[in-house]
Each structure stands twice: as C-alpha cells, then as structure tokens.
Design an enzyme around this catalytic site. Structure first.
Site, PDB file in Angstrom:
ATOM      1  N   ASP A   1     -60.971  -8.291  26.733  1.00 50.78           N
ATOM      2  CA  ASP A   1     -59.951  -8.522  25.724  1.00 50.78           C
ATOM      3  C   ASP A   1     -60.183  -7.647  24.496  1.00 50.78           C
ATOM      4  O   ASP A   1     -60.137  -8.121  23.373  1.00 50.78           O
ATOM      5  CB  ASP A   1     -59.983 -10.014  25.312  1.00 50.78           C
TER       6      ASP A   1
ATOM      7  N   CYS B   1     -41.623 -13.509  39.655  1.00 50.79           N
ATOM      8  CA  CYS B   1     -40.910 -14.343  38.668  1.00 50.79           C
ATOM      9  C   CYS B   1     -39.500 -14.687  39.180  1.00 50.79           C
ATOM     10  O   CYS B   1     -38.980 -15.765  38.882  1.00 50.79           O
ATOM     11  CB  CYS B   1     -40.793 -13.632  37.327  1.00 50.79           C
TER      12      CYS B   1
ATOM     13  N   CYS C   1     -36.415 -17.108  37.591  1.00 51.62           N
ATOM     14  CA  CYS C   1     -36.960 -18.088  36.640  1.00 51.62           C
ATOM     15  C   CYS C   1     -36.949 -17.508  35.215  1.00 51.62           C
ATOM     16  O   CYS C   1     -37.235 -16.327  35.018  1.00 51.62           O
ATOM     17  CB  CYS C   1     -38.384 -18.439  37.055  1.00 51.62           C
TER      18      CYS C   1
ATOM     19  N   CYS D   1     -40.255 -19.691  30.764  1.00 54.05           N
ATOM     20  CA  CYS D   1     -41.088 -19.346  29.603  1.00 54.05           C
ATOM     21  C   CYS D   1     -40.217 -18.863  28.439  1.00 54.05           C
ATOM     22  O   CYS D   1     -40.462 -19.225  27.285  1.00 54.05           O
ATOM     23  CB  CYS D   1     -42.129 -18.295  29.985  1.00 54.05           C
TER      24      CYS D   1
ATOM     25  N   CYS E   1     -45.094 -14.985  17.556  1.00 57.46           N
ATOM     26  CA  CYS E   1     -45.758 -15.908  18.473  1.00 57.46           C
ATOM     27  C   CYS E   1     -46.701 -16.853  17.707  1.00 57.46           C
ATOM     28  O   CYS E   1     -47.386 -16.437  16.768  1.00 57.46           O
ATOM     29  CB  CYS E   1     -46.527 -15.053  19.489  1.00 57.46           C
TER      30      CYS E   1
ATOM     31  N   CYS F   1     -51.290 -21.275  21.490  1.00 62.80           N
ATOM     32  CA  CYS F   1     -50.156 -21.997  22.096  1.00 62.80           C
ATOM     33  C   CYS F   1     -50.182 -21.711  23.591  1.00 62.80           C
ATOM     34  O   CYS F   1     -50.420 -20.583  24.013  1.00 62.80           O
ATOM     35  CB  CYS F   1     -48.865 -21.491  21.459  1.00 62.80           C
TER      36      CYS F   1
ATOM     37  N   CYS G   1     -45.756 -21.202  27.095  1.00 65.71           N
ATOM     38  CA  CYS G   1     -45.174 -20.309  28.112  1.00 65.71           C
ATOM     39  C   CYS G   1     -46.020 -20.271  29.384  1.00 65.71           C
ATOM     40  O   CYS G   1     -45.552 -19.805  30.426  1.00 65.71           O
ATOM     41  CB  CYS G   1     -44.914 -18.920  27.550  1.00 65.71           C
TER      42      CYS G   1
ATOM     43  N   CYS H   1     -44.834 -22.556  33.297  1.00 66.58           N
ATOM     44  CA  CYS H   1     -44.681 -21.593  34.401  1.00 66.58           C
ATOM     45  C   CYS H   1     -44.942 -22.292  35.741  1.00 66.58           C
ATOM     46  O   CYS H   1     -46.009 -22.886  35.942  1.00 66.58           O
ATOM     47  CB  CYS H   1     -45.653 -20.435  34.218  1.00 66.58           C
TER      48      CYS H   1
END
Ligand code: SF4
Ligand code: SF4
Length: 307
Positions: free
Chosen positions: A131, A185, A188, A191, A211, A238, A241, A245
């Site tokens: 990350d 996906c 759909c 999210c 966000c 958060c 989303c 899913c």
C-alpha cells in the site's frame, strides 16, 4: 517442469506458508492501460490533499524504474475479514484497521519471502511494496489473475471477495506470468448506489476527495460542513461499498492472529467512543493503523458525527 516454473512453485508455496492467501505473477512492464486513468485522477484532483500521489508518476506506471532490471511483479492478497465485528450500537471503524497495522505485518512477510528466494533460488534484486504510493497495487493484482477491479475500485476475488490487503514484490527474476481474470461486476451497481457520499462518480472511479475514508483518515483540516449527516456513523474509514458487494458473501474469516482486534474495540458502545480518553485510545489501538489519526483526529471525527 522448467526451472522457472519450479521457482514459481517454490515461491508460491513459501508465500502460502507465510500466510499470504493468493499469489500471482506478471511481467514487469509499463502499465499502458492505467496511465490515462492515473493522469485523469490527478488532473481532476480526486486525490484531494494526498499530494504525495502526484510524485513519481512514471515510476508508478513502470516497475523497471523502481528496481534495476526488474523482470517480474509478484502480487499477494492477504485476508483481513474479521470473524467478529463491532457492537451494533457503536461508531464504526473500517475492518482493515481492527488489528495490528498491516504495513508492519505484511512488510515482515515480504522480507521473509525475499530471504527465502535468496537462499533457495539464488541472488535476487527485489523490493517489497505494501500500500505504498509508488505502485498501482490493484492493477498489478488484476494483471496477475488475483481478481478484477470492481466498480468500487477494490480488487475482487471471485471465490473470496474483496476484504484483502494487496502487496507486491518486484524482482529481477524471470518467472512465468499468470493471465488476468475477467470482470464479474456485470450489471450490478450496489456500491455506486449505496455509497453514503456519492464518491463513486462512475464505475471504477472513486473520487478520493469525497470518500469517507479520505475525510476521516487523510484530511488534516476540519471536515466540510456539507458532509454533515452523511457519514452513517463511520468514524475511521468506511466499508459500505465492500459490505454491499455481492461477492463479499464469499468472505471467510482471516487466519492471521495479528489482525485480531483488542477485545474492547468490539465491545465499546457509541457512548464509550464519545467519552474516549488517551488511556483507552492507547490500549485499544496500541499497534493499529488508527494511531495515525492520533486521539485528536479520532475525536474530530467523533465530534463531527455528534454535532
Ligand atoms: S469507502 Fe465509503 S465513502 Fe468511500 S467510496 Fe466506498 S462507500 Fe463511498
Ligand atoms: S457492488 Fe456490484 S458493482 Fe460494486 S464492485 Fe461489487 S459487484 Fe461490482
């Protein structure tokens, strides 16, 4: 079996032994498809105050600029889906931050794997990323066949969902690449529809500066008043989303004891959080990524939910 296939298997087996759930391999090349996306993201200021994202534009798209003679990017997923979640009458923390700071946990595993490669395969020039800004981790994980980037911008594994940390090793070893998987996906839009702040402005484009994760973790100043009443009790990050899913129906609890929360984190109520003091903060988050905001940052978020 060729030598490179054999080496790939050795690395995979050791990675699993170290606790990585999925491992995939890609050729270290320029990320041509991601270049325009990254350019637009930065141009439209979707990174908000995260100015570090503007640095190393070229390096972020080309691993060969990060490691001399890079040949392969090895991608890893490590599950952080908890077996238990917070008290329902509580202010909420994103699940990834429940336990020990994942940067520390994963960095150790990447170093151990590099040492293993050096011992079992031979001299290697390599560098681990977890990350960190200079690498588009999800793009590499997708290229390596570990999943697809969903409309919520997360990497989704078809059999196991998206509650995973993503990490990479860039190495100068030639290892056979895995192919990418296709997007599942479909039609759909859960999210996009459920995001409390309408931060997913189009499929796969999350405006970071709208966000809740950005506001509650990255933003140093006050949270803009127009966001009042929109945070649905999220005080650090958060998960909406991801929680909505359908692929996360397949999430299974992680097996990494270091990601387990302090028991008080699960039992604390809204009132407990509203009255939190330094002693409890230090105890509950002694090794957690939540320490990044310090007590003052967490209190800012809690007060914003209260007002
Ligand atoms: S983390 Fe929350 S605020 Fe951010 S895009 Fe997902 S649902 Fe929206
Ligand atoms: S909620 Fe639906 S659209 Fe969003 S990432 Fe998951 S499958 Fe894709």
């Amino acid at each position: 079996m060729s030598v490179t296939e054999k080496n790939k298997n050795l690395i995979k087996n050791e990675a699993h032994r170290l606790g990585f759930d999925f491992v995939g391999f890609s050729k270290a090349d320029f990320l041509a498809e991601d270049a325009p996306r990254l350019e637009r993201y930065l141009k439209e200021n979707m990174h908000g105050e995260m100015k570090y994202m503007e640095n190393h534009f070229d390096k972020r798209l080309d691993p060969r600029l990060l490691v001399d003679d890079a040949k392969t990017v090895i991608s890893f997923l490590i599950n952080y889906f908890p077996s238990e979640t917070q008290n329902p009458n509580s202010l909420k923390i994103a699940k990834y931050a429940y336990g020990k700071d994942y940067h520390l946990v994963i960095r150790e595993k990447l170093n151990a794997l590099l040492n293993f490669i050096e011992t079992e395969i031979g001299a290697v020039n390599g560098r681990g990323f977890v990350d960190s800004a200079p690498i588009l981790d999800k793009a590499w994980a997708q290229k390596s066949g570990l999943g697809w980037i969903g409309k919520n911008g997360n990497l989704i594994n078809k059999g196991s969902g998206s509650f995973f940390f993503v990490a990479e090793l860039i190495v100068d070893l030639d290892l056979p690449p895995d192919g990418p998987v296709i997007d599942h996906c479909g039609t759909c839009t859960a999210c996009i529809d459920e995001c409390p702040t309408e931060a997913i402005i189009e499929p796969m484009v999350v405006d970071g500066s709208k966000c809740i994760s950005y506001f509650t973790i990255e933003l140093k100043e006050s949270i803009p008043t127009e966001m009042k009443g929109k945070f649905n009790d999220w005080m650090f990050g958060c998960d909406v989303c991801q929680d909505v899913c359908p692929w996360n129906r397949f999430s299974k609890p992680h097996q990494e004891p270091l990601f387990n929360p302090h028991p008080d984190l699960l039992s604390m109520t809204r009132k407990d959080w509203e009255n939190i003091e330094q002693e409890t903060f230090s105890k509950v988050f002694s090794k957690s990524a939540v320490k990044r905001t310090k007590l003052s940052g967490l209190k800012r978020n809690i007060n914003f939910l209260k007002e």
